[in-house]
Design a protein around this motif. Sequence first.
Motif, mmCIF file in Angstrom:
data_model
loop_
_atom_site.group_PDB
_atom_site.id
_atom_site.type_symbol
_atom_site.label_atom_id
_atom_site.label_comp_id
_atom_site.label_asym_id
_atom_site.label_seq_id
_atom_site.Cartn_x
_atom_site.Cartn_y
_atom_site.Cartn_z
ATOM 1 N N SER B 179 0.858 -1.178 0.000
ATOM 2 C CA SER B 179 0.000 0.000 0.000
ATOM 3 C C SER B 179 0.894 1.227 0.000
ATOM 4 C CB SER B 179 -0.880 0.019 1.246
ATOM 5 O OG SER B 179 -1.805 -1.037 1.202
ATOM 6 N N VAL B 181 1.287 5.787 -0.876
ATOM 7 C CA VAL B 181 0.790 7.101 -1.231
ATOM 8 C C VAL B 181 1.924 7.778 -1.989
ATOM 9 C CG1 VAL B 181 0.117 9.331 -0.319
ATOM 10 C CG2 VAL B 181 -0.667 7.262 0.798
ATOM 11 N N GLU B 320 -2.479 11.852 4.061
ATOM 12 C CA GLU B 320 -3.076 10.795 3.255
ATOM 13 C C GLU B 320 -2.492 9.427 3.614
ATOM 14 O OE1 GLU B 320 -6.186 10.228 1.260
ATOM 15 O OE2 GLU B 320 -5.457 12.288 1.347
ATOM 16 N N THR B 324 -4.684 6.349 4.901
ATOM 17 C CA THR B 324 -4.603 5.074 4.214
ATOM 18 C C THR B 324 -4.320 3.946 5.205
ATOM 19 O OG1 THR B 324 -3.770 6.196 2.250
ATOM 20 C CG2 THR B 324 -3.431 3.820 2.371
ATOM 21 N N ARG B 337 -3.900 -0.629 -0.735
ATOM 22 C CA ARG B 337 -4.501 0.647 -1.149
ATOM 23 C C ARG B 337 -3.414 1.506 -1.781
ATOM 24 N NH1 ARG B 337 -9.679 0.202 1.843
ATOM 25 N NH2 ARG B 337 -9.203 -1.610 3.111
ATOM 26 N N ARG B 338 -3.792 2.137 -2.841
ATOM 27 C CA ARG B 338 -2.842 3.052 -3.474
ATOM 28 C C ARG B 338 -3.507 4.397 -3.646
ATOM 29 N NH1 ARG B 338 -1.102 -1.192 -6.866
ATOM 30 N NH2 ARG B 338 0.068 -2.625 -5.555
ATOM 31 N N VAL B 339 -2.756 5.444 -3.301
ATOM 32 C CA VAL B 339 -3.269 6.792 -3.469
ATOM 33 C C VAL B 339 -2.249 7.604 -4.261
ATOM 34 C CG1 VAL B 339 -4.023 8.876 -2.302
ATOM 35 C CG2 VAL B 339 -4.500 6.656 -1.280
ATOM 36 N N LEU B 341 -1.617 11.346 -5.385
ATOM 37 C CA LEU B 341 -2.088 12.717 -5.213
ATOM 38 C C LEU B 341 -1.737 13.554 -6.437
ATOM 39 C CD1 LEU B 341 -1.240 13.384 -1.468
ATOM 40 C CD2 LEU B 341 -3.420 12.777 -2.513
#
Lengths: 358, 358
Positions: B179, B181, B320, B324, B337-339, B341
Amino acid sequence: MSRTPSNGTKASSSNGTGTGTAPVRTLDDLAALSGVSRATVSRVINGGPVSEATRRRVQTALEGTNYRPNAAARTLASGRSGVVGVVMHLDPHMLFRDPYFSQLLQGMSDALSEQAIGMMLWLGNRSKEETLDHILWMGLLDGVIATAHEQEDRLVDGLLASSLPTVLVGHRRADPAASYVDVDHVHAADTITTHLVTIGRRRIGHITGRRGTVAGEDRLAGYLRAMRRAGLRTDALIVDGDFNKASGTAGALELLDRGIDGLFCANDAMADGALEAIRVRGLRVPDDVALAGFDDLDFAAQLDPPLTTIRQGVRQLGTEAALTLFQLLKDPAGGPRRVILPTELVIRQSTVGGVQRA
Amino acid sequence: MSRTPSNGTKASSSNGTGTGTAPVRTLDDLAALSGVSRATVSRVINGGPVSEATRRRVQTALEGTNYRPNAAARTLASGRSGVVGVVMHLDPHMLFRDPYFSQLLQGMSDALSEQAIGMMLWLGNRSKEETLDHILWMGLLDGVIATAHEQEDRLVDGLLASSLPTVLVGHRRADPAASYVDVDHVHAADTITTHLVTIGRRRIGHITGRRGTVAGEDRLAGYLRAMRRAGLRTDALIVDGDFNKASGTAGALELLDRGIDGLFCANDAMADGALEAIRVRGLRVPDDVALAGFDDLDFAAQLDPPLTTIRQGVRQLGTEAALTLFQLLKDPAGGPRRVILPTELVIRQSTVGGVQRA
DNA sequence: GCCTCCTATGAAAGCGCTCTCAGCCTAGGT
DNA sequence: ACCTAGGCTGAGAGCGCTTTCATAGGAGGC
């Protein structure tokens, strides 16, 4: 909510003892594996008295597993967590700008990680009241180190009033029972002011740090002491600053108008600002105005001319705070500990033109 | 070693219930005080289902005391500690110099303190192996956030391989299960390079970030992609930098000799260095060379001329990451989970002379 | 007025570890 | 050979809390 320890999404397939074997999670598992009692395994892990043969046997079993002691259980049973809190409750932009705090943090982190002690950090995200509440409700801490730069600070008051062993970075005269680590600002400011006197300056101005901070007040006191001893006047020679560069520039412009031949700024950032002001007025450093700062941050030596200043080992301040806390924890009955670290006058060309670079 | 909870040197005289009363330390004490069972008190404190009348009664009793739940016991019983780890394993001087990290830390701290989650911090005091060991033996953590700027990193590998829920800041293509960000460095670099193309530059140089870092490699890739799409040559237009100002100056001098009319530096610090090089050569920005950076740190807008760059919300990256991790903890089975921005192209005078200041 | 269902509460079983205490066994003195 | 001392080890009692399970007591439907 499941009772199983958090396991993420990752399958922990390897427990080191071959496929199909139950994972070794507890001391009892390990005890069964090595054929001794839980107490003995605990002794091996914590370095208690165990025969060499037994120790080796348990070690061997241990190495085949990925056993990690459960910190919560350990803390509950022993009363110590191996975690200390570090509180730096200040404006976010201070933490960004001022190398002081990162260096302090590094110093603490050095000493703590040396002892494999965990470090919980609280910054100034929330109000002092909320932060204090969080810290106290967190439990789990063996002790706490807090920066105490303001003379009045509810957060610090709360920590001192609590049952948490507390070490302050910076001191407050009003707390006779507090343990702290600090430098002698008065003495250092006296020393650098005296340096200006010694090189023949007579109208020496001072731009103070933020009023209400220990550093601001004490450095002012040291300046005043040195001036009084030298028999020099100080009226109209003192301007309030706030530790930021801009206030150095503004303060210096004001003082230059009143006529000065020396200027001691309560920190390097303001001295940097003052340098600009002096340049704007078309004056030379040190010929027209000898300039001195405080802190010896990295950039002080890079200024043109390099800045005479007071060096304080900020990083060391951090380590020393941690060590002091360790002592406090080891011997809680030993009363408050106070550590005053030495400072050093660093003479550069901003006061003595022809001097060699330090 | 005593079993009593650490009590420092301070006498805790006040327990709020008057002199002589035993202090209220445990749920059982509180239960006795309010005439309900321990379970009910626990429910009140943790917001479980309790009748309004009972809740009020317990609350009243609670307020008269300075009771604080024992975090270790709570953690042991529930399996959650309310503490997450933050790992920033990097050279100390990086942490000092680069506002990136303090801002990242602030962002995380914001989100964590919002939820009253504790934050344990590990810096680069010890080797990656030792640090990993400390973290894993610490137990006690619900999860961990780690900066992952290197493409290869044993510490990050170790965390991902462990059973600790982990969120990375920065990504690594090789970890499909991680995971993270991050921002889209490739896209952003493409965008800013394309901006240089759009304003008519043809010989656009690039000073890379430190090779082996994700940011360094990806920004290079973005530059290459934009150049290729524009049908421009890149041979002899790329020089390796290391994110530090000095390497920007050196790289720019080299590229200027080869002839460029545009220059994209992989971060603002190097662009600052390049600016000096361009000035040394007696050239003008943007007339002779249009200059672009990456990061939009504070000083970028203060340069002369102000620097065109890519803004990434570093602080937001931190928050973030924390959010997450919260999601990951809430639903461990939800997969990685990948975010990503968004970034923003900030056009200033270093590329477009007559433009209004942003 | 009886049965069912639901809500509020209490009892008690752990969570995994540390540490005290007691017992065993060996070694050494007599 | 007997007794004492001392070193190792195991048994077990917690540490303070969460959470399940069972129960009591009401409310509501028939």
